[in-house]
Design a protein around this motif. Structure first.
Motif, PDB file in Angstrom:
ATOM      1  N   ALA A 329      33.518  -1.404  21.091  1.00 36.72           N
ATOM      2  CA  ALA A 329      34.386  -1.188  19.933  1.00 36.72           C
ATOM      3  C   ALA A 329      35.244  -2.416  19.662  1.00 36.72           C
ATOM      4  CB  ALA A 329      35.270   0.040  20.160  1.00 36.72           C
ATOM      5  N   VAL A 359      31.563   5.504   8.093  1.00 40.70           N
ATOM      6  CA  VAL A 359      30.968   5.096   9.369  1.00 40.70           C
ATOM      7  C   VAL A 359      31.855   5.528  10.538  1.00 40.70           C
ATOM      8  CG1 VAL A 359      30.165   3.125  10.726  1.00 40.70           C
ATOM      9  CG2 VAL A 359      29.748   3.188   8.262  1.00 40.70           C
ATOM     10  N   SER A 363      30.419   7.833  13.548  1.00 44.30           N
ATOM     11  CA  SER A 363      30.488   7.329  14.924  1.00 44.30           C
ATOM     12  C   SER A 363      31.224   8.294  15.837  1.00 44.30           C
ATOM     13  CB  SER A 363      31.165   5.951  14.938  1.00 44.30           C
ATOM     14  OG  SER A 363      30.446   5.011  14.164  1.00 44.30           O
ATOM     15  N   CYS A 366      29.153  11.135  16.979  1.00 44.16           N
ATOM     16  CA  CYS A 366      28.104  10.788  17.950  1.00 44.16           C
ATOM     17  C   CYS A 366      28.646  10.555  19.357  1.00 44.16           C
ATOM     18  CB  CYS A 366      27.363   9.536  17.479  1.00 44.16           C
ATOM     19  SG  CYS A 366      26.415   9.755  15.952  1.00 44.16           S
ATOM     20  N   VAL A 367      29.958  10.364  19.513  1.00 44.56           N
ATOM     21  CA  VAL A 367      30.518  10.059  20.846  1.00 44.56           C
ATOM     22  C   VAL A 367      30.212  11.154  21.868  1.00 44.56           C
ATOM     23  CG1 VAL A 367      32.684   9.776  22.121  1.00 44.56           C
ATOM     24  CG2 VAL A 367      32.296   8.469  20.036  1.00 44.56           C
ATOM     25  N   PRO A 379      27.946   4.428  19.478  1.00 47.82           N
ATOM     26  CA  PRO A 379      29.059   5.023  18.727  1.00 47.82           C
ATOM     27  C   PRO A 379      30.334   4.189  18.754  1.00 47.82           C
ATOM     28  CG  PRO A 379      27.960   6.681  20.067  1.00 47.82           C
ATOM     29  CD  PRO A 379      27.385   5.357  20.471  1.00 47.82           C
ATOM     30  N   ASN A 380      30.686   3.619  19.904  1.00 42.58           N
ATOM     31  CA  ASN A 380      31.906   2.823  19.970  1.00 42.58           C
ATOM     32  C   ASN A 380      31.783   1.528  19.180  1.00 42.58           C
ATOM     33  OD1 ASN A 380      33.134   4.730  21.496  1.00 42.58           O
ATOM     34  ND2 ASN A 380      33.216   3.558  23.393  1.00 42.58           N
ATOM     35  N   GLY A 382      29.901   1.094  16.470  1.00 45.40           N
ATOM     36  CA  GLY A 382      30.025   1.480  15.069  1.00 45.40           C
ATOM     37  C   GLY A 382      31.451   1.813  14.689  1.00 45.40           C
ATOM     38  N   LEU A 383      32.183   2.446  15.602  1.00 48.01           N
ATOM     39  CA  LEU A 383      33.580   2.795  15.342  1.00 48.01           C
ATOM     40  C   LEU A 383      34.434   1.547  15.166  1.00 48.01           C
ATOM     41  CD1 LEU A 383      35.763   5.037  15.242  1.00 48.01           C
ATOM     42  CD2 LEU A 383      35.974   4.786  17.724  1.00 48.01           C
TER      43      LEU A 383
END
Length: 507
Positions: A329, A359, A363, A366-367, A379-380, A382-383
């Motif tokens: 992230a 987004v 994200s 999805c975590v 996910p991280n 994308g976050l």
């Protein structure tokens, strides 16, 4: 006799916009390193200290008579079983590995899962204390910078941040850590509001301002990037105090840099009186921009206290993994802020922010699907990238809205922007811990993810904000070409930090 005039190189430095940008970047870097370095340290530190004290107290109160205590134990090499030899029987011990949990069973990674569930709330409140204090202080810091300038608040932020860092290094109880975190909120309020307001006043061209804000947010991203992994590795292999002492030395470097580049002993108010804070709060465009900053950052604010504890419960993660989980992230946030600092203005800042919030929501949903630390990478990442899109779009847009709709003085509007950040980081951890205890971590991610998805369409209202007629008349006289520059402060010096500019004005 010695001349009281500063050296030539120092006077030139005080008139350099790039060095002002460096000062702001370093201040934001240190602030956010301290913000995130505690994320992997506090949950494990409190578990190691308070849970140990709780267990020792329980074992002291529930001691068995000495005659029931096993005399010795023998390891059988035949079946690799340990037998306890007592006065009457010999029973095999539970072959659970040392540490009180079976590594093959992720559900029993920690010995006391109930203690960790309760710790979610306490850790969330501790993390939120910084944002809550910052939320209360910001409305006073914004108007203060309009009256006395940006230099003194910037230096005051450094001093308070240094004291907070030292307290983190040597605090061993929850109460002292809470005070240190709250004190950090005061220092962060001074540094963030004064630093961003200073950049907006020095960079008057809209494109240059967007690039400068992207670079400054890159410094913020570097702090987030380095903080959590640095804290987890140092805590695992060196100790709790080591990362904070290193940050204290870096803070001293920042203070020396401010003494050289800025003039923190000098009051230098702007030549124009800024728009009142309440007037800015009534502006719907500013409120929508602030809401984007709040909800986008609330997602990562909820992750900070709850994700490490969830990893401890379900993934058997060692301490250094808890900080490394935030590394994707941080890296993607650094890329996003620098990439969209200039790109957002070309594609439309409203569109960039709307896509970013969508987004963020996806994200976060999805975590909870991750089964190990590798499943958190996507996910991280994308976050972080999406939050970088939102921040690098909304921060220069706040100054743009002030330019076309209000008086071009930026202390109060960046106080509002910082309040939006603080609300995300105050509401997120404090309510996130309670939600995790009530319905679980996966549902927490679903709630905040859906909130971001539902809020994203509101960014369409920022596509073409209405400008005040008198402001557009001033801008059209100064720049008949397409509007990119907003020099509405003709009375103000272009480089208010330079000594030479004051001498020329005196002549």
């Amino acid at each position: 006799m010695f001349s009281r005039r500063p050296p030539e190189w120092l006077r030139e430095s005080r008139g350099s916009r790039r060095l002002v940008l460096v000062v702001v970047c370093v201040a934001l870097l240190l602030d956010n390193m301290l913000l995130t370095v505690v994320v992997p340290i506090i949950p494990t530190f409190l578990y190691a200290t308070e849970h140990k004290l709780q267990n020792s107290s329980l074992s002291f109160n529930n001691q068995k008579p000495p005659k029931e205590t096993p005399l010795s134990s023998v390891l059988s090499l035949y079946d690799n079983t340990t037998y306890v030899l007592g006065p009457h029987t010999a029973k095999p011990l539970d072959p659970t590995p040392r540490g009180g949990h079976n590594r093959s069973s992720p559900a029993s990674c920690q010995e006391d899962s109930d203690f960790l569930v309760e710790e979610n709330v306490r850790v969330g409140l501790l993390f939120a204390s910084k944002a809550l204090v910052q939320l209360l202080v910001n409305p006073f810091v914004g108007p203060l910078t309009n009256r006395i300038g940006y230099h003194i608040p910037m230096f005051a932020g450094f001093v308070i941040m240094f004291v907070s860092t030292i307290m983190f290094a040597f605090s061993g109880t929850y109460a002292l850590l809470f005070v240190a975190r709250a004190l950090q909120g005061i220092g962060s309020s001074f540094s963030s509001v004064a630093g961003l307001g200073m950049l907006a006043s020095v960079y008057t061209d809209d494109n240059e301002r967007g690039v400068a804000m992207g670079i400054a947010l890159g410094g913020l991203a570097m702090g987030v990037l380095i903080g959590a992994p640095f804290g987890s590795v140092m805590y695992e292999f060196v100790g709790k105090s080591a990362p904070f002492l290193i940050l204290a030395f870096l803070a001293l470097f920042d203070g020396a840099l401010q003494l050289c580049i800025l003039q923190p002993s000098k009051i230098s108010p702007g030549s124009l009186e800024g728009t009142p804070l309440l007037t800015l709060l009534k502006d719907p465009y500013i409120l929508i921009s602030a809401g984007s900053l709040c909800f986008a950052n609330m997602g990562v604010a909820m992750l900070e206290p709850s994700l490490p504890i969830w990893m401890m419960q379900t993934m058997c993660s060692p301490k250094w993994h808890l900080g490394m989980a935030f590394l994707p992230a941080s890296i993607s946030y650094l890329i996003g802020t620098n990439l969209f600092g200039s790109l957002a203005n070309k594609m439309g800042r409203w569109l960039c922010s709307m896509i970013g919030m969508l987004v963020v929501g996806i994200s976060l949903l999805c975590v909870p699907l991750a089964k190990n630390i590798y499943g958190l990478i996507g996910p991280n990442a994308g976050l972080g990238f999406a939050i970088g899109m939102v921040d690098s779009s909304m921060m220069p847009l706040m100054a743009y809205l002030v330019d076309i709709r209000h008086i071009s003085v930026y202390g109060s509007v960046y106080a509002i922007a910082d309040v939006a950040f603080c609300m995300g980081f105050a509401i997120g951890p404090s309510t996130g811990g309670a939600i995790v205890r009530a319905i679980g971590f996966p549902y927490l991610m679903v709630i905040i993810g859906i909130v971001n998805v539902l809020y994203a369409p509101l960014c369409c209202f920022l596509r073409s904000p209405a400008a005040r007629e008198e402001k557009m008349a001033i801008i059209s006289q100064e720049c008949p070409m397409p509007v990119k520059r907003y020099n509405t402060q003709r009375q103000q010096q272009e480089f208010p930090l330079s000594d030479e500019s004051e001498e020329e004005a005196g002549e």
